[in-house]
Design a protein around this motif. Sequence first.
Motif, PDB file in Angstrom:
ATOM      1  N   ILE A   7     -49.445  -0.845  75.475  1.00 17.17           N
ATOM      2  CA  ILE A   7     -47.908  -1.912  74.991  1.00 17.17           C
ATOM      3  C   ILE A   7     -47.076  -2.269  75.886  1.00 17.17           C
ATOM      4  CG2 ILE A   7     -45.833  -1.724  73.593  1.00 17.17           C
ATOM      5  CD1 ILE A   7     -46.966  -0.253  71.835  1.00 17.17           C
ATOM      6  N   ARG A   9     -48.292  -2.178  79.494  1.00 17.67           N
ATOM      7  CA  ARG A   9     -49.215  -3.804  80.149  1.00 17.67           C
ATOM      8  C   ARG A   9     -48.607  -4.543  79.739  1.00 17.67           C
ATOM      9  NH1 ARG A   9     -54.560  -2.745  79.209  1.00 17.67           N
ATOM     10  NH2 ARG A   9     -54.026  -0.614  79.422  1.00 17.67           N
ATOM     11  N   LYS A  10     -48.635  -4.971  78.176  1.00 11.38           N
ATOM     12  CA  LYS A  10     -48.458  -6.022  77.879  1.00 11.38           C
ATOM     13  C   LYS A  10     -46.715  -6.800  77.907  1.00 11.38           C
ATOM     14  CE  LYS A  10     -47.409  -6.281  74.229  1.00 11.38           C
ATOM     15  NZ  LYS A  10     -45.436  -6.612  73.307  1.00 11.38           N
ATOM     16  N   ARG A  13     -46.679  -7.350  81.958  1.00 12.14           N
ATOM     17  CA  ARG A  13     -47.157  -9.290  82.123  1.00 12.14           C
ATOM     18  C   ARG A  13     -46.075 -10.030  81.282  1.00 12.14           C
ATOM     19  NH1 ARG A  13     -53.205  -8.034  80.403  1.00 12.14           N
ATOM     20  NH2 ARG A  13     -53.705  -7.599  81.589  1.00 12.14           N
ATOM     21  N   LEU A  14     -45.149  -9.832  79.952  1.00  8.94           N
ATOM     22  CA  LEU A  14     -44.653 -10.232  79.777  1.00  8.94           C
ATOM     23  C   LEU A  14     -43.083 -10.665  80.747  1.00  8.94           C
ATOM     24  CD1 LEU A  14     -44.780 -10.050  75.998  1.00  8.94           C
ATOM     25  CD2 LEU A  14     -45.613 -11.835  76.411  1.00  8.94           C
ATOM     26  N   ARG A  17     -43.636 -12.927  83.359  1.00  5.98           N
ATOM     27  CA  ARG A  17     -43.532 -14.311  82.978  1.00  5.98           C
ATOM     28  C   ARG A  17     -43.175 -15.088  82.828  1.00  5.98           C
ATOM     29  NH1 ARG A  17     -50.071 -13.760  80.913  1.00  5.98           N
ATOM     30  NH2 ARG A  17     -51.070 -12.852  82.678  1.00  5.98           N
ATOM     31  N   GLU A 263     -39.661  -9.792  69.369  1.00  2.00           N
ATOM     32  CA  GLU A 263     -41.596  -9.835  68.656  1.00  2.00           C
ATOM     33  C   GLU A 263     -40.777  -9.597  66.844  1.00  2.00           C
ATOM     34  OE1 GLU A 263     -44.306  -7.589  69.806  1.00  2.00           O
ATOM     35  OE2 GLU A 263     -43.725  -6.513  71.715  1.00  2.00           O
TER      36      GLU A 263
ATOM     37  N   TYR B  85     -48.984 -14.034  71.130  1.00  2.00           N
ATOM     38  CA  TYR B  85     -48.056 -13.816  72.876  1.00  2.00           C
ATOM     39  C   TYR B  85     -47.838 -15.155  73.437  1.00  2.00           C
ATOM     40  CZ  TYR B  85     -47.218  -8.774  71.604  1.00  2.00           C
ATOM     41  OH  TYR B  85     -46.412  -7.693  70.486  1.00  2.00           O
ATOM     42  N   GLU B  87     -46.859 -16.228  75.906  1.00  2.00           N
ATOM     43  CA  GLU B  87     -47.365 -16.406  77.627  1.00  2.00           C
ATOM     44  C   GLU B  87     -48.492 -15.236  78.224  1.00  2.00           C
ATOM     45  OE1 GLU B  87     -46.062 -18.425  78.861  1.00  2.00           O
ATOM     46  OE2 GLU B  87     -44.889 -19.502  77.564  1.00  2.00           O
ATOM     47  N   LEU B  88     -48.896 -14.486  77.071  1.00  2.00           N
ATOM     48  CA  LEU B  88     -50.732 -13.918  77.165  1.00  2.00           C
ATOM     49  C   LEU B  88     -51.549 -14.709  76.903  1.00  2.00           C
ATOM     50  CD1 LEU B  88     -49.962 -10.513  75.736  1.00  2.00           C
ATOM     51  CD2 LEU B  88     -48.992 -11.279  77.913  1.00  2.00           C
ATOM     52  N   GLU B  92     -55.829 -11.883  77.068  1.00  2.00           N
ATOM     53  CA  GLU B  92     -55.052 -11.090  76.569  1.00  2.00           C
ATOM     54  C   GLU B  92     -54.566 -10.707  75.271  1.00  2.00           C
ATOM     55  OE1 GLU B  92     -53.665 -12.103  81.594  1.00  2.00           O
ATOM     56  OE2 GLU B  92     -52.435 -12.425  79.266  1.00  2.00           O
ATOM     57  N   PHE B  96     -55.133  -6.720  73.985  1.00  2.00           N
ATOM     58  CA  PHE B  96     -53.987  -6.290  73.477  1.00  2.00           C
ATOM     59  C   PHE B  96     -54.134  -5.712  72.501  1.00  2.00           C
ATOM     60  CE2 PHE B  96     -49.631  -5.777  71.341  1.00  2.00           C
ATOM     61  CZ  PHE B  96     -49.389  -5.067  72.000  1.00  2.00           C
ATOM     62  N   LEU B 100     -54.646  -1.282  70.705  1.00  2.00           N
ATOM     63  CA  LEU B 100     -53.552  -1.063  69.537  1.00  2.00           C
ATOM     64  C   LEU B 100     -55.162  -0.574  68.989  1.00  2.00           C
ATOM     65  CD1 LEU B 100     -51.270  -3.014  68.724  1.00  2.00           C
ATOM     66  CD2 LEU B 100     -50.604  -1.673  69.740  1.00  2.00           C
ATOM     67  N   ARG B 126     -53.225 -19.504  79.091  1.00  2.00           N
ATOM     68  CA  ARG B 126     -52.049 -18.711  77.869  1.00  2.00           C
ATOM     69  C   ARG B 126     -51.916 -19.971  76.751  1.00  2.00           C
ATOM     70  NH1 ARG B 126     -46.886 -17.580  82.421  1.00  2.00           N
ATOM     71  NH2 ARG B 126     -47.913 -16.906  83.972  1.00  2.00           N
TER      72      ARG B 126
END
Lengths: 432, 288
Positions: A7, A9-10, A13-14, A17, A263, B85, B87-88, B92, B96, B100, B126
């Motif tokens: 979480i 790391r994600k 990244r976001l 970006r 989210e 996501y 932007e991933l 990725e 992710f 999880l 992306r």
Amino acid sequence: MRAIAAIARKDLRLLFRDKGDVFFTFVFPVVIAVLFGFVFGGGSGGGGTIDLAVVRESDSTLARGLADDLAKDPSFTTTSFETREAAADAVRAGKATAAVILPKSLDAGLEGLFSGQGIAIDAVVDPSRRAEAGLIQGKLNELAFRQFPKLFSNSTEMKRAYSAARDSIANARGLSPTQKLLGAGMITAAESFSSSIGGEPTADTGAAPASDGAFFAPIAVKVEELAPRAGRPRAAFDVTFPQGIVWGLAGCFGAFAASLVTERSRGTLDRLRLAPITAFHLISGKAIACLVAGLLVQALVFTVAILFFGARIAQPAMLVVAAFAAAFAFAGLAMALAAFCRTEAEANGAGRGAILILALIGGGTIPLFFMPPFLRTLSYGSPFRWAVAAIEGPFWRDTPLSEQVVPLVVLIGIGFLGWIVGARALWRPFAR
Amino acid sequence: MLALRDIRRRFGQTTAVDGLSLEVRAGEVFGLLGPNGAGKSTTIAIATGLLAPDSGSVDLLGMGSPSDPKVRMHLGLAPQEITLYAELTARENLRFFADLYGVADARARVDELLALVELDARAHDRVSTFSGGMKRRLNLAAALVHDPRLVLLDEPTAGVDPQSRNRILELVRRLASEGKTVVYTTHYMEEAAKICDRVGIVDHGRLLDVGTVAELVARHGGQSAVTVERDGVEQRILTADPVAEVARQFTLVDGGADGGTGPVTGVRIERPDLETVFLALTGRSLRE
Ligand SMILES: Nc1ncnc2c1ncn2[C@@H]1O[C@H](COP(=O)(O)OP(=O)(O)O)[C@@H](O)[C@H]1O
Ligand SMILES: [Mg+2]
């Protein structure tokens, strides 16, 4: 653990970006630090008068004359203080640039005038203001020389000085009999010279004292640099870089306070809720990302400060601790807000709005010492104030460890509280 | 595999799910067919534990409620909305979700899934750059990272081109052939008919009937229609056995009072389908 790391790391990244988040978290703080640094630096550097704290410990004519002339001098705005300590405090608190102490020994100094000891004037100066210190020193010399004609006109005082000088010459060990004789002769000559000009008013032509300066022993202004724990920064950048950090932390806070809401609205929260993780994992992952981002901003701002603005860090190890505490506090706060906001509008409006106000009263734009007292009191309610206090201590104030404890404890407390409140608030929809 | 018992859920004045019970059997593709607003997504949300029912109970794998993380480990959901996501990158995103769930050898699993949904060529792009169909496929892949036994797909073909739709339908059949249980919601009766072993018809939060497509048609479809054309005149005949009716028509010289004269020049058979079933059950068309 793996989920929390994923979480974190994600979310980092976001963050990287999102151009808006990157700007507010990393670019804006540096811009603030540099820009405000130049603005404040330009204002306090050259023009304007220098605030002097004056302590007159001696009641002699010389001391009184010096004090009066300092007060009259257009370069200075003077304030009298009773004690050295009070004056030094004024310097520490940034109310005065320097303190000039006209000590008791000033009179003794006069007696030693002709034996080359000079007059000792003590000055306490903020080390960041060396330029002003030089100016003060020069001014003091000039003003002190101006006192001599007055002194010469005061026969009793001068007679005492002359006889003291005669005594010292007579008792001096290193002098040959011839030198002693010569010295005594000079004193007699000076004595008769001074009585001949005795009736004249104060001589204040700039040239006379200056040329006399070669003859009389120079006035020794003993400049004492106030221990680096000056309440006033060495340079405007010392204030503005912590401010930049405050804005960086605000940027992190804004980005992460909104991240949970995002989210939720994008539906990815449903996936997170379906995963075999708890609200605590989720909040922790996000808080760690926020913490890391906060540390990165601070590292960036300090790197710029060191590389381009010659900043020196007084206590590097403690600064790392402070940076960590500050980032931790904002991570916790972000999580608390994130968990409570239900819509993106709420997070952006309430979240960023609140943070703006807190940043402002916490010293984000106007340094605390420029603030009116009521605002200064109000600032205790702002986490930014504590962050600034925690960072400035080891950065340039070089405060003793004991004084750094309070802001650190407050920050870490805020962090834990936010973290727990956030996880708890999130628990309800999470637990179904 | 999944049992819903007398589920009710209201949102203010609207009753989204109104006493719905159903049982999904292991290994089947179970379709929930109903128009928009029927309560399909709400049912799915309750089945996965994302939403609490006002009353009723959910049992997954005989293990109990999915609010228990140990139970919901076994289900995978591809929500109706694209929940990724943007932007991933594709990789990725999957990585992710794999992390999880603590998926072992996540890297290999992600590669496998990217290949499965034919996105390996775009793995490093992306999601925001993807077409609707590509997003849909990745949305589905994200439900599969932890290799769940029950996969719930909420309108997995919404807003995709026909080509992507066919790929997704194939994928669903493939999942079933691998032994997974699939719950598939849609408002396209062709899809339900094509890939579902059993279909539940939902409307206004109620399950109107459940069965194989053939069973449902037999129960609610009524008779087939045979349209016979003679000399430009069409005659529509309702019958339980359209093939026999067609054969009989060819033996007749003319169509009688309602039909045209002369030999048969055209025949059309209309068998009842899920649309007819829905119409029969609700008095409305699915397509409205
Ligand atoms: N969160 C919600 N708040 C209010 N009403 C809702 C909510 N979710 C669904 N509904 C209502 O419940 C009914 C069923 O919705 P839904 O389950 O999404 O249907 P479907 O997925 O079959 O299109 C609709 O009338 C919808 O408007
Ligand atoms: Mg739906």
